[in-house]
Design an enzyme around this catalytic site. Structure first.
Site, PDB file in Angstrom:
ATOM      1  N   ARG A  14       1.214 -38.704  37.216  1.00  0.00           N
ATOM      2  CA  ARG A  14       1.539 -39.838  36.947  1.00  0.00           C
ATOM      3  C   ARG A  14       2.945 -39.794  35.885  1.00  0.00           C
ATOM      4  O   ARG A  14       4.185 -40.285  36.478  1.00  0.00           O
ATOM      5  CB  ARG A  14       0.631 -40.563  35.762  1.00  0.00           C
ATOM      6  CG  ARG A  14       0.781 -42.114  35.509  1.00  0.00           C
ATOM      7  CD  ARG A  14       2.069 -42.353  34.371  1.00  0.00           C
ATOM      8  NE  ARG A  14       1.609 -41.835  33.049  1.00  0.00           N
ATOM      9  CZ  ARG A  14       2.524 -41.639  32.296  1.00  0.00           C
ATOM     10  NH1 ARG A  14       3.645 -42.361  32.401  1.00  0.00           N
ATOM     11  NH2 ARG A  14       2.209 -41.256  30.982  1.00  0.00           N
ATOM     12  N   ASP A  15       2.808 -39.242  34.766  1.00  0.00           N
ATOM     13  CA  ASP A  15       4.288 -39.052  34.070  1.00  0.00           C
ATOM     14  C   ASP A  15       5.143 -38.108  34.673  1.00  0.00           C
ATOM     15  O   ASP A  15       6.198 -38.546  34.571  1.00  0.00           O
ATOM     16  CB  ASP A  15       3.623 -38.406  32.729  1.00  0.00           C
ATOM     17  CG  ASP A  15       4.548 -38.291  31.501  1.00  0.00           C
ATOM     18  OD1 ASP A  15       6.128 -38.657  31.877  1.00  0.00           O
ATOM     19  OD2 ASP A  15       4.431 -38.148  30.341  1.00  0.00           O
ATOM     20  N   HIS A 208      -0.010 -35.589  23.100  1.00  0.00           N
ATOM     21  CA  HIS A 208       0.924 -35.420  24.282  1.00  0.00           C
ATOM     22  C   HIS A 208       2.387 -34.976  23.697  1.00  0.00           C
ATOM     23  O   HIS A 208       3.225 -35.797  23.161  1.00  0.00           O
ATOM     24  CB  HIS A 208       1.158 -36.771  24.836  1.00  0.00           C
ATOM     25  CG  HIS A 208       1.858 -36.901  25.888  1.00  0.00           C
ATOM     26  ND1 HIS A 208       1.596 -37.016  27.251  1.00  0.00           N
ATOM     27  CD2 HIS A 208       3.332 -36.634  26.106  1.00  0.00           C
ATOM     28  CE1 HIS A 208       2.490 -37.320  28.227  1.00  0.00           C
ATOM     29  NE2 HIS A 208       3.525 -36.971  27.338  1.00  0.00           N
ATOM     30  N   HIS A 210       6.356 -32.790  24.213  1.00  0.00           N
ATOM     31  CA  HIS A 210       7.119 -32.399  24.984  1.00  0.00           C
ATOM     32  C   HIS A 210       7.827 -31.225  24.474  1.00  0.00           C
ATOM     33  O   HIS A 210       7.711 -30.764  23.442  1.00  0.00           O
ATOM     34  CB  HIS A 210       8.220 -33.390  25.006  1.00  0.00           C
ATOM     35  CG  HIS A 210       7.991 -34.601  25.870  1.00  0.00           C
ATOM     36  ND1 HIS A 210       8.824 -35.450  26.680  1.00  0.00           N
ATOM     37  CD2 HIS A 210       6.569 -35.126  26.390  1.00  0.00           C
ATOM     38  CE1 HIS A 210       8.142 -36.488  27.392  1.00  0.00           C
ATOM     39  NE2 HIS A 210       6.944 -36.199  27.337  1.00  0.00           N
ATOM     40  N   CYS A 241      10.053 -39.530  30.042  1.00  0.00           N
ATOM     41  CA  CYS A 241      10.064 -40.728  30.070  1.00  0.00           C
ATOM     42  C   CYS A 241      11.288 -41.655  30.545  1.00  0.00           C
ATOM     43  O   CYS A 241      12.417 -41.281  29.718  1.00  0.00           O
ATOM     44  CB  CYS A 241       9.649 -41.438  28.661  1.00  0.00           C
ATOM     45  SG  CYS A 241       9.641 -43.186  28.715  1.00  0.00           S
ATOM     46  N   ASN A 250       7.862 -32.423  29.631  1.00  0.00           N
ATOM     47  CA  ASN A 250       6.526 -32.230  29.226  1.00  0.00           C
ATOM     48  C   ASN A 250       6.049 -30.772  29.156  1.00  0.00           C
ATOM     49  O   ASN A 250       6.649 -30.070  29.555  1.00  0.00           O
ATOM     50  CB  ASN A 250       5.549 -32.905  30.578  1.00  0.00           C
ATOM     51  CG  ASN A 250       5.334 -34.399  30.334  1.00  0.00           C
ATOM     52  OD1 ASN A 250       5.300 -34.895  29.140  1.00  0.00           O
ATOM     53  ND2 ASN A 250       5.706 -35.277  31.378  1.00  0.00           N
TER      54      ASN A 250
END
Length: 310
Positions: A14-15, A208, A210, A241, A250
Site C-alpha cells: 500500500r504505502d 510508523h 521513516h 507519502c 519507509n
C-alpha cells in the site's frame, strides 16, 4: 506455539506502491504478497481504497484484498480516507481498516482534503459503519505527521496526543504515531509514545517510522523501549507519502526484522525468505530502487535466527 514478541506490519503493497509512479501489475502484487506471507509476515496493508483517478496504482484494491484474505492467519489491512472507501474495503473483506488522521493542519488538507476535525468525524462515521455491518473488523487511526511536517514545520505535541484521544473517543480501536516526513529523533519518539500510552492506555498503536534522515531503526528501538510492539515497515524501504514533499524512505522491513531477531526478540518472520520476497517486488517494478543494509551485507557469520542471545 507462542506468539511473536514483535508484530511487523508490512505496508509496502500500500504505502510503498502508492508512492512510486509506475503501477505494479496485479499478478505481480499477488505474487509479492504470497512471498511475504511465505516468509512469515502475518499482517499486511495491501491497498488503499481511494479513487483510481487519484491513485491508479490502487485501482485493483478489491481484487488484491479478495486474494489476500484467502491466506490463512493473515490479517489483511487497507487504508481508507472516508466512509465511501470503508464501504468498499468492507465489501472486499478486509480484517482491519486504517485511517490517516494528520496532526498537521496543512498536511491534512493536502493529503485528504479535510480538516483534522472533519477527519475525527470520519473516524466516527466509519466506526459506526463497521459496527453495523462488520463488527469483527478493527479500526486504527494512524496519526500522521506526528513528529513534524514539511508543510507546516513543528507540530505541537499536545495537539498530537489530543487528536489520538479524540480518534479513540470517536470509536477507533487503536491509534498509533507516524513519522510521515522523517523528522523524528529517538528522544522525541520516547516522549510522545510515553504520553500516548499515558493518555489512551492499551489503545496506543503502532510506530510508523521513516528513514529519511537515517534514524528509522533508532526511532523504532526507542519506541520499543517505551512499550510499542507493533511496527510498520516496507520491504526494500519502498514508499513515503506523495502529499508530503520530501517524505521518502519507509523503514526497511528486512533491517527491522534483523535488528529485533539479533536482539533475541521473535518476529515470526524468516529473514532469508523475507529477503527472497524482494524478487517479486523487483520483477513487478523494474528499475525502481530498493534499499536495505541487511540484504546487501548478508547475515553475520554464525548468526542463527531464533538463537538465545545473552
Amino acid at each position: 506455539m507462542n506468539p511473536p514478541d514483535i508484530l511487523i506490519s508490512e505496508v509496502g503493497p500500500r504505502d510503498g506502491l502508492q508512492s512510486v509512479k509506475a503501477t505494479m501489475p496485479t499478478a505481480d502484487k499477488l505474487r509479492w504478497i504470497d512471498a511475504l506471507y511465505a516468509a512469515g509476515v502475518r499482517e499486511i496493508e495491501v491497498a488503499s481504497f481511494v479513487p483510481a483517478r487519484l491513485l491508479p496504482q490502487m485501482a485493483d484494491a478489491a481484487e488484491v484484498v479478495r486474494h489476500a484474505v484467502t491466506l490463512p492467519g493473515l490479517t489483511v489491512m487497507a487504508l481508507v480516507p472516508n466512509r465511501k472507501g470503508a464501504e468498499a474495503a468492507l465489501a472486499a473483506g478486509v480484517h482491519k481498516l486504517t485511517m490517516p488522521v494528520s496532526a498537521s493542519a496543512a498536511h491534512s488538507l493536502a493529503n485528504v482534503r479535510k480538516t483534522r476535525e472533519e477527519m475525527v468525524q470520519e473516524v466516527r462515521a466509519i466506526s459506526d459503519l463497521r459496527r453495523e455491518i462488520a463488527p469483527h473488523v478493527k479500526l486504527e487511526a494512524g496519526i500522521s505527521t506526528a513528529f513534524g511536517c514539511t508543510l507546516q514545520g513543528e507540530v505541537p505535541e499536545d495537539e498530537v496526543i489530543r487528536l489520538a484521544a479524540q480518534c479513540v473517543a470517536a470509536g477507533a480501536d487503536e491509534s498509533g504515531l507516524s513519522d510521515t516526513v522523517g523528522y523524528a529523533n529517538p528522544a522525541q519518539v520516547r516522549r510522545l509514545f510515553r504520553r500516548l500510552r499515558a493518555e489512551i492506555g492499551d489503545k496506543a498503536g503502532a510506530a510508523h517510522m521513516h528513514n529519511t534522515r537515517g534514524l528509522g531503526l533508532a526511532n523504532c528501538l526507542a519506541a520499543y523501549e517505551e512499550g510499542v510492539r507493533t511496527f510498520d515497515a516496507s520491504l526494500g524501504g519502498l514508499g513515503g507519502c506523495p502529499y508530503a514533499p520530501g517524505a521518502s524512505g519507509n523503514v526497511v522491513t528486512e533491517d527491522l526484522v534483523f535488528m529485533f531477531e539479533a536482539m533475541g526478540l521473535r518476529t515470526g518472520i524468516d529473514i532469508q525468505k523475507l529477503i527472497a520476497a524482494r524478487a517479486p517486488l523487483i520483477a513487478g517494478l523494474p528499475g525502481e530502487p530498493v534499499y536495505g543494509m541487511t540484504p546487501e551485507a548478508g547475515l553475520p557469520k554464525g548468526f542463527t535466527q531464533g538463537a538465545v542471545h545473552v
